[in-house]
Scaffold this active site. Structure first.
Site, PDB file in Angstrom:
ATOM      1  CE  LYS A  68      -3.463   2.154   2.506  1.00 14.66           C
ATOM      2  NZ  LYS A  68      -4.513   2.290   3.936  1.00 14.66           N
ATOM      3  NE  ARG A 111      -7.018  -1.039   6.034  1.00 16.13           N
ATOM      4  CZ  ARG A 111      -6.300  -0.268   6.958  1.00 16.13           C
ATOM      5  NH1 ARG A 111      -6.998  -0.048   7.955  1.00 16.13           N
ATOM      6  NH2 ARG A 111      -5.000  -0.004   6.746  1.00 16.13           N
ATOM      7  CG  ASP A 160     -17.702  17.100  12.362  1.00 14.09           C
ATOM      8  OD1 ASP A 160     -17.143  16.179  11.744  1.00 14.09           O
ATOM      9  OD2 ASP A 160     -17.310  18.389  12.412  1.00 14.09           O
ATOM     10  N   GLY A 223      -9.892   6.523  15.158  1.00 13.82           N
ATOM     11  CA  GLY A 223      -8.783   7.585  14.811  1.00 13.82           C
ATOM     12  C   GLY A 223      -7.829   7.486  15.800  1.00 13.82           C
ATOM     13  CB  ALA A 224      -6.627   8.376  18.394  1.00 14.01           C
TER      14      ALA A 224
END
Length: 328
Positions: A68, A111, A160, A223-224
């Protein structure tokens, strides 16, 4: 060589396909049958860019190999180009020959949503009805799709830091999935009494408070992905009975959610139940009661990209999708 664009992937590979492929890939990884070298980062200072190369080999009966490539070029925005283009290259695991070149941005979104879906399917309460999604960036749509795929949710709340983005996203997704999806003005409104909480941001502090998390909730930290970032409150980690990572090595090296409290002595490594691949294989236990809090944390691995890419290529070839080119 096969060329696959985003639309080709969508035509031949569903979210359910991706969830099952991710389960298989991580089970193989946890069995020690995958090879994932350290990522190679090359800074292109004169162009204000960076190229990242992530190779992997997945062994077993359905071996897969590939690479990738992700480029980070912030200045592309002013040129009308994606700032983080991605490409996945597959190789024939038996011969080493080039197999396909695949649009990698959507593949990554697919994915990543799917690995959350796999964890949610295995860890969330079976009767979960309320979902919460924090963050409406590029990963959000597939995260939402995965939650809907594995649980019959009656209500999904969206938050958000920009309410207008949350509102627009909720409207689009409600039309797409025909579900009760609505935006929230605050993270508290989004998270309170939710059965499944998925946070997918680049925040450097927790995106919700521990006291908002009800007993029995399942949390996905998507995330993170750097030591400086953090989405999950330390207090919630300490309350959780079952904590599962996509890969132990990856999370302990990259996820600020866990690295920061570990370095402060607030949590210990023995609090972690194990890897998702071990859960898939039945080698560790998941949820054992309706009241316990469960957590899944992922930072991603090239094993998922390469394995799911190989599955996509096989389905595309079987159904005549994509464009083939002779290299010799």
């Amino acid at each position: 060589m096969l060329i696959l664009k985003k639309d080709d992937i969508k035509k031949c590979f569903t979210m359910r396909d991706a969830i099952e492929a991710d389960k298989e890939a991580l089970e193989i990884y946890s069995e020690g049958k995958a090879k994932v070298p350290l990522r190679t980062n090359i800074d292109i200072d004169e162009k204000n860019g960076q190229n990242l190369y992530m190779p992997a080999y997945v062994g077993g009966n359905q071996a897969a190999a590939g690479l990738k490539i992700v480029s980070v070029y912030p200045d592309n925005i002013s040129k009308g180009l994606p700032s983080v283009p991605a490409t996945v290259i597959t190789l024939d695991a038996d011969t080493g020959e080039l197999g396909a070149v695949i649009e990698g941005t959507y593949l990554t979104q697919l994915r990543t949503g799917a690995v959350q879906g796999a964890a949610t399917e295995l860890l969330a309460r079976k009767d979960a009805k309320v979902g919460a999604l924090i963050g409406t960036g590029g990963q959000a749509a597939t995260q939402l799709e995965a939650m809907i795929e594995v649980r019959d949710l009656e209500e999904i709340r969206i938050f958000d830091i920009d309410f207008s983005r949350a509102k627009k996203f909720a409207e689009l997704m409600a039309d797409k999935f025909n579900k009760n999806i609505y935006p929230c003005q605050t993270a508290k409104e989004c998270v309170e009494n939710a059965d499944i909480i998925t946070t997918v941001t680049t925040s450097k502090r927790a995106t919700f408070n521990d006291e908002w998390v009800k007993p029995g909730a399942h949390i996905n930290g998507i995330g993170a992905y750097t030591p400086e970032m953090c989405e999950i409150p330390c207090e919630t980690i300490k309350r959780a009975k079952t904590i599962v990572f996509d890969t132990l090595d990856g999370v302990w090296q990259e996820a600020g959610d866990f690295i920061q409290p570990l370095n402060k002595g607030e949590i210990s490594k023995d609090m972690i139940t194990g890897e998702l691949g071990q859960l898939v294989a039945g080698k560790i236990k998941g949820r054992t009661s309706d009241d316990e809090i469960t957590i899944f944390k992922t930072v991603g691995t090239a094993v998922l990209d390469v394995y799911i890419a190989d599955k996509i290529v096989k389905k595309a070839q079987a159904n005549g999708y994509g464009h083939e080119f002779e290299l010799n």
